[in-house]
Design an enzyme around this catalytic site. Sequence first.
Site, short mmCIF file in Angstrom:
data_model
loop_
_atom_site.label_atom_id
_atom_site.label_comp_id
_atom_site.label_asym_id
_atom_site.label_seq_id
_atom_site.Cartn_x
_atom_site.Cartn_y
_atom_site.Cartn_z
N ARG A 70 0.74 -1.20 0.06
CA ARG A 70 0.02 0.13 0.07
C ARG A 70 0.99 1.22 0.03
O ARG A 70 0.76 2.21 -0.56
CB ARG A 70 -0.93 -0.10 1.29
N GLY A 120 -1.00 -11.82 -4.95
CA GLY A 120 -2.45 -11.67 -5.05
C GLY A 120 -2.82 -10.33 -4.79
O GLY A 120 -3.64 -9.53 -5.34
N GLN A 127 -8.31 -7.34 0.09
CA GLN A 127 -8.10 -6.96 -1.24
C GLN A 127 -9.04 -6.30 -2.07
O GLN A 127 -9.05 -5.10 -2.77
CB GLN A 127 -7.30 -8.11 -1.61
N ASP A 160 -4.53 -15.33 7.03
CA ASP A 160 -3.06 -15.94 6.59
C ASP A 160 -2.61 -16.59 7.88
O ASP A 160 -1.42 -17.42 7.53
CB ASP A 160 -2.10 -14.37 6.45
N ARG A 163 -4.79 -24.18 0.63
CA ARG A 163 -4.17 -24.29 1.86
C ARG A 163 -4.84 -25.30 2.67
O ARG A 163 -4.02 -25.65 3.62
CB ARG A 163 -3.99 -23.00 2.58
N ARG A 200 3.60 -19.73 3.12
CA ARG A 200 3.14 -19.83 4.61
C ARG A 200 3.12 -21.35 4.80
O ARG A 200 3.25 -21.72 5.99
CB ARG A 200 1.60 -19.00 4.49
C1 S3P Z 1 -4.03 -8.95 1.98
C2 S3P Z 1 -5.38 -9.33 2.27
C3 S3P Z 1 -5.39 -11.08 2.40
C4 S3P Z 1 -4.57 -11.73 2.82
C5 S3P Z 1 -3.37 -11.17 1.94
C6 S3P Z 1 -3.01 -9.84 2.05
C7 S3P Z 1 -4.14 -7.64 1.87
O1 S3P Z 1 -6.22 -11.31 1.07
O2 S3P Z 1 -4.71 -12.95 2.47
O3 S3P Z 1 -2.21 -12.06 2.02
O4 S3P Z 1 -2.89 -7.07 2.08
O5 S3P Z 1 -5.00 -6.89 1.69
P1 S3P Z 1 -7.86 -11.25 0.84
O6 S3P Z 1 -8.31 -9.98 1.08
O7 S3P Z 1 -7.99 -11.82 -0.56
O8 S3P Z 1 -8.52 -12.22 2.02
#
Ligand code: S3P
Length: 453
Positions: free
Chosen positions: A35, A107, A183, A340, A371, A413
Site C-alpha cells: 500500500r 494476489g 484486497q 494468513d 491451503r 506460508r
Molecule cells: C491482504 C489481504 C488478504 C491476505 C493477503 C493480504 C491484503 O487477502 O490473505 O495475504 O494485503 O489486503 P484477501 O483480502 O483476499 O483475504
Amino acid sequence: MTSLPLAGEQSRSVSQATRLRGEPRLPGDKSISHRALILSALADGECLITGAGDGRDVQATAAIVAALGVTVERVRDDGLNVDYRVVSPGADGLHEPQDVLDCRNSGTSLRLCSGMLAGLPFFTVLDGDVSLRSRPVARIIEPLRLMGAALYARRSDTLPPLVVIGRPRLQAIDFTTRVPSAQVKSAILLAGLRAEGSTTVREAVATRDHTERMLRSRGIEVRREPATSPGGGPVAWTLEGGARIAAQDERVPADPSAAAFWLVAGAIHPDAQLTLRAVGVNPTRRAAIDLLARMGAQVGETAVGGASGEAGEPLADLTVRSSELRGIDIGPDEVASAIDEIPILCLAATQALGKTTIRGAGELRNKESDRIAGIAAGLRALGAQIDVDGDDITIEGPSRLVGSPTQTLDDHRLAMTFAVAGLIASGSTSIGRADSAAVSYPSFFTELERLQA
Ligand code: S3P
C-alpha cells in the site's frame, strides 16, 4: 514477460531443535508495504518508505509502479527489508506501461493494482506465475466494472491474466463485498479516489483496514460506520472521490503474519523464549495473537511507539515462551481475521490438548495454494490427526510429530509452517521448494538457524 517460473525451487531440511532463544528479525508488513508503494505512486512528489518487506511480492508491486513512470529507488536493503525512495508525478502524470505487468506470486499486487489502474486511462495486462493464474478475479471485476472501468480475464472473466482498461473519471458505487476480503475492499477504495461522489464498501466482517488508515494519514477522509468497534462485525467504509493524496514518508511496522510463525514456534517448543520487536498489532490483524492466548499460549505484549504508532498503526513488543496449549473452536468470522495465520495455527492445534475446530475456512482454497489441502497433507505426513469436512478443519491433539518429507505447493506460508513443525518433530523434516518463503520473508531460514544457536 519472459517466463512463468514456480515461486521456489530449493528443498530444505529442518532438524529437531533442543532450545529456541532470541529475537528473530521480522520483515516489514507485507500488506502495508504494497500500500505504501501504491499510495506513493498516486501522490505527486517524493516519499521515503522505510523498512518495507523485501519479499518477492512487494518487489512485484515496486516493479509495477515503476512501469507506470514512477521512480522507485532502493536506497538501503539488508537482505530482509528495504527503504524505497519513490518520486511520482502524481496519478495524472503516470503513463501506460509498455509491457505486461508481472504480479509474480502476489494476489495483493494483482487486486490492489487493479483498483489503482481502473482510474487511470491505460490498457494494462496483469499476469503472474502458475499459482497467480489460478487466483479468482471475478470478485474485483464486478465492482470495478460497475464503476465504469472495463476488465476482462481468462475463463469467462474468472482467472488471470487480467486486462484493465481504466478511465480517469469513474462512477462512485455503494458495494457489499461477497467474501470478506481486504484486497477487494482496497481495490474499490483506490478506484473510489478517482470517482465522482462518495464510494462505500460494506463488509460483513471487518477485514484489515491498512488502506483506510494510510489514506487518512495522507489527508483523505475515510468514514467508518459504525465509527468505532474492535475488529470483527459488519462495517461500511466511505470516501469522496477527487481528493488528492499527499506525498508522505512511511515507516512500515514489522509484519504480524510473519511474527505468528515465531509465536507458534515459541509456544509449542518445550524450551523456548522468543521476543518480537515493534510488531503491528492493528485490531484487524491481531486475531492470531488472541487465538493463541485463548489456546493457553504464554504471550506477553508491551505497547511501543505511542497510541497510533507507524503508518497509523499500533505497535507492540511480543514475547512468547513454551506453553501448554488446549484445543479451541475458531468460527468463520475469526477465520477471516486470521486468514494468513490459519496454517500455522493448525500446527499449534496439533500440539494442543483436545480438539481444535476451524469452521468456514473455504477462502483458504483461494490463496497461493489450496491451503486446506496443503496443510492437511503436510501435517498428516508428520503424524498429526487432521480431518477436513467441506470448509471445516478438525485437529485432535497433542500428536508426537515425526520428521518426514513435506510438500509446500510453492506456498510461502506452508513452507514456513512445515519448517516450524520441523523444530519439534523428531529427526529431520524436509520441506520441498522451501525457497518460496522468500515471497514474504526472505531471511526466514537464517532466523530459524540463529534461534537454535
Ligand atoms: C491482504 C489481504 C488478504 C491476505 C493477503 C493480504 C491484503 O487477502 O490473505 O495475504 O494485503 O489486503 P484477501 O483480502 O483476499 O483475504
